[in-house]
Design a protein around this motif. Structure first.
Motif, PDB file in Angstrom:
ATOM      1  N   UNK A 174       0.856  -1.183   0.000  1.00  0.00           N
ATOM      2  CA  UNK A 174       0.000   0.000   0.000  1.00  0.00           C
ATOM      3  C   UNK A 174       0.886   1.225   0.000  1.00  0.00           C
ATOM      4  N   UNK A 175       0.705   2.088  -1.006  1.00  0.00           N
ATOM      5  CA  UNK A 175       1.472   3.333  -1.090  1.00  0.00           C
ATOM      6  C   UNK A 175       0.564   4.517  -0.817  1.00  0.00           C
ATOM      7  N   UNK A 176       1.029   5.419   0.046  1.00  0.00           N
ATOM      8  CA  UNK A 176       0.262   6.623   0.372  1.00  0.00           C
ATOM      9  C   UNK A 176       1.041   7.887   0.026  1.00  0.00           C
ATOM     10  N   UNK A 177       2.165   7.736  -0.684  1.00  0.00           N
ATOM     11  CA  UNK A 177       3.088   8.860  -0.894  1.00  0.00           C
ATOM     12  C   UNK A 177       2.810   9.596  -2.205  1.00  0.00           C
ATOM     13  N   UNK A 178       2.803   8.894  -3.321  1.00  0.00           N
ATOM     14  CA  UNK A 178       2.601   9.553  -4.609  1.00  0.00           C
ATOM     15  C   UNK A 178       3.049   8.674  -5.755  1.00  0.00           C
ATOM     16  N   UNK A 179       2.849   9.182  -6.979  1.00  0.00           N
ATOM     17  CA  UNK A 179       3.068   8.365  -8.172  1.00  0.00           C
ATOM     18  C   UNK A 179       4.517   7.900  -8.320  1.00  0.00           C
ATOM     19  N   UNK A 180       5.478   8.798  -8.090  1.00  0.00           N
ATOM     20  CA  UNK A 180       6.886   8.422  -8.236  1.00  0.00           C
ATOM     21  C   UNK A 180       7.263   7.348  -7.223  1.00  0.00           C
ATOM     22  N   UNK A 181       6.799   7.523  -5.989  1.00  0.00           N
ATOM     23  CA  UNK A 181       7.098   6.540  -4.948  1.00  0.00           C
ATOM     24  C   UNK A 181       6.404   5.221  -5.244  1.00  0.00           C
ATOM     25  N   UNK A 182       5.184   5.281  -5.768  1.00  0.00           N
ATOM     26  CA  UNK A 182       4.471   4.056  -6.119  1.00  0.00           C
ATOM     27  C   UNK A 182       5.234   3.249  -7.162  1.00  0.00           C
ATOM     28  N   UNK A 183       5.892   3.946  -8.085  1.00  0.00           N
ATOM     29  CA  UNK A 183       6.695   3.248  -9.091  1.00  0.00           C
ATOM     30  C   UNK A 183       7.843   2.484  -8.436  1.00  0.00           C
ATOM     31  N   UNK A 184       8.427   3.056  -7.376  1.00  0.00           N
ATOM     32  CA  UNK A 184       9.486   2.350  -6.645  1.00  0.00           C
ATOM     33  C   UNK A 184       8.926   1.128  -5.919  1.00  0.00           C
ATOM     34  N   UNK A 185       7.678   1.227  -5.478  1.00  0.00           N
ATOM     35  CA  UNK A 185       7.054   0.100  -4.760  1.00  0.00           C
ATOM     36  C   UNK A 185       6.914  -1.123  -5.655  1.00  0.00           C
TER      37      UNK A 185
END
Length: 334
Positions: free
Chosen positions: A221-232
């Motif tokens: 679950x990512x709550x940070x943003x699109x760039x961070x979600x890509x790292x996830x």
């Protein structure tokens, strides 16, 4: 202010601005539409969306604006088409993100989205559930649905959405890896996390791989943003699933059919945009489910701070500064 029948007190802004530009002024008393309830606001939870809404972001709502989405209070008036509710009933609900209205004496919401608050659950605790709790419920219970023993990586685990997600995933007997910042280790472990990862000064990806024997996690679950979600995405096992509260990642560079990932965009407020009565009613369904779990002691409502209505701008500024372990709530009435 309710005695006049026409005016109320509200924290409002007449043009895009900063939190410190909020002013407590008299504003028109909201009139419920045919299918709406007007509630006397007892408490309202704070969200980052509130600051963005006041800065001019989001849907093109008219000015002046009154922010505030997650409210609890007693039904004070009803539209002529409303059935099944009684004046004086205490309810909670998530308001329309395009309209807001919770930073005031009174607010209106569709009767479909309201959920009755049981005795024994306080106003602040109930106000903390909509929004963050509904988003976490959608992510964990509706989309990721982790099974016993599966690994779930939760970013922002000491915040609102993340804190609820940790509890919900742990209740499904998943192995939760909770990413937090600062001194929140004991807090996220108490919520049910199996592992606590302090992202300050640590390579989270390296830690996750070490904790999963290099396999990665089943879900995140990512709550940070699109760039961070890509790292996830790189931390998921093949056929893994990622739920995103702050935007889906861009995956243009990934090879097709290489990992069979599933992506989920979490946006409970879309129920208001599409106007589908079934989707609006589902906000109440999920709200009632969360209230039952609180009443049964299965989840904690995660109230980090309770502030007075007169100090609302300062409380919102503290939320935006980060560091709250849970949700900030402003109390309007006892």
């Amino acid at each position: 202010m309710a005695g006049s029948g026409q005016r109320q007190l509200a924290w409002t802004m007449d043009r895009p601005g900063r939190i410190q530009d909020l002013r407590l002024v008299e504003a028109p008393l909201p009139v419920p539409g045919p299918d709406e309830l007007r509630i006397a606001v007892h408490a309202v939870a704070l969200n980052r969306h509130d600051a963005a809404f006041l800065a001019g972001g989001g849907p093109q709502a008219p000015w002046p604006r009154i922010a505030g989405l997650d409210v609890v209070g007693r039904i004070e008036a009803m539209g002529e088409a409303v059935r099944g509710w009684r004046l004086g009933t205490r309810v909670m609900g998530m308001l329309d993100p395009a309209r807001g209205g919770g930073f005031a004496d009174f607010a209106v919401m569709p009767a479909l989205v309201a959920a009755p608050v049981p005795r024994g659950i306080g106003d602040a605790e109930a106000a903390a559930l909509p929004g963050a709790g509904i988003a976490a419920f959608h992510a964990i219970e509706r989309r990721l649905q982790p099974r016993d023993g599966q690994s779930v990586l939760v970013f922002g685990a000491s915040g609102g959405v993340g804190g609820f997600a940790v509890q919900l995933a742990a209740s499904r007997r998943a192995r939760v890896l909770a990413v937090h910042a600062g001194h929140a280790r004991d807090h996220v472990l108490a919520l049910g996390a199996a592992e606590a990862i302090d992202r300050v000064g640590v390579d989270v990806a390296t830690m996750v791989r070490a904790l999963t024997d290099g396999r990665g996690v089943d879900a995140a679950l990512d709550v940070v943003g699109r760039a961070h979600a890509a790292d996830c995405v790189a931390l998921l096992q093949p056929e893994g699933a990622l739920a995103c509260v702050a935007g889906l990642p861009r995956l243009r560079r990934r090879m097709p059919f290489a990992s069979a990932l599933t992506l989920h965009e979490i946006a409970p407020g879309v129920a208001y945009r599409c106007g589908d009565p079934a989707r609006l009613r589902d906000l109440s369904v999920v709200g009632r489910a969360l209230l039952r779990r609180v009443a049964n002691g299965n989840i904690r409502p995660l109230v980090a701070e309770i502030a007075a209505f007169e100090t609302l701008p300062a409380a919102l500024a503290r939320l935006m500064a980060g560091g709250l372990r849970g949700r900030g709530v402003v109390r309007r009435r006892a």
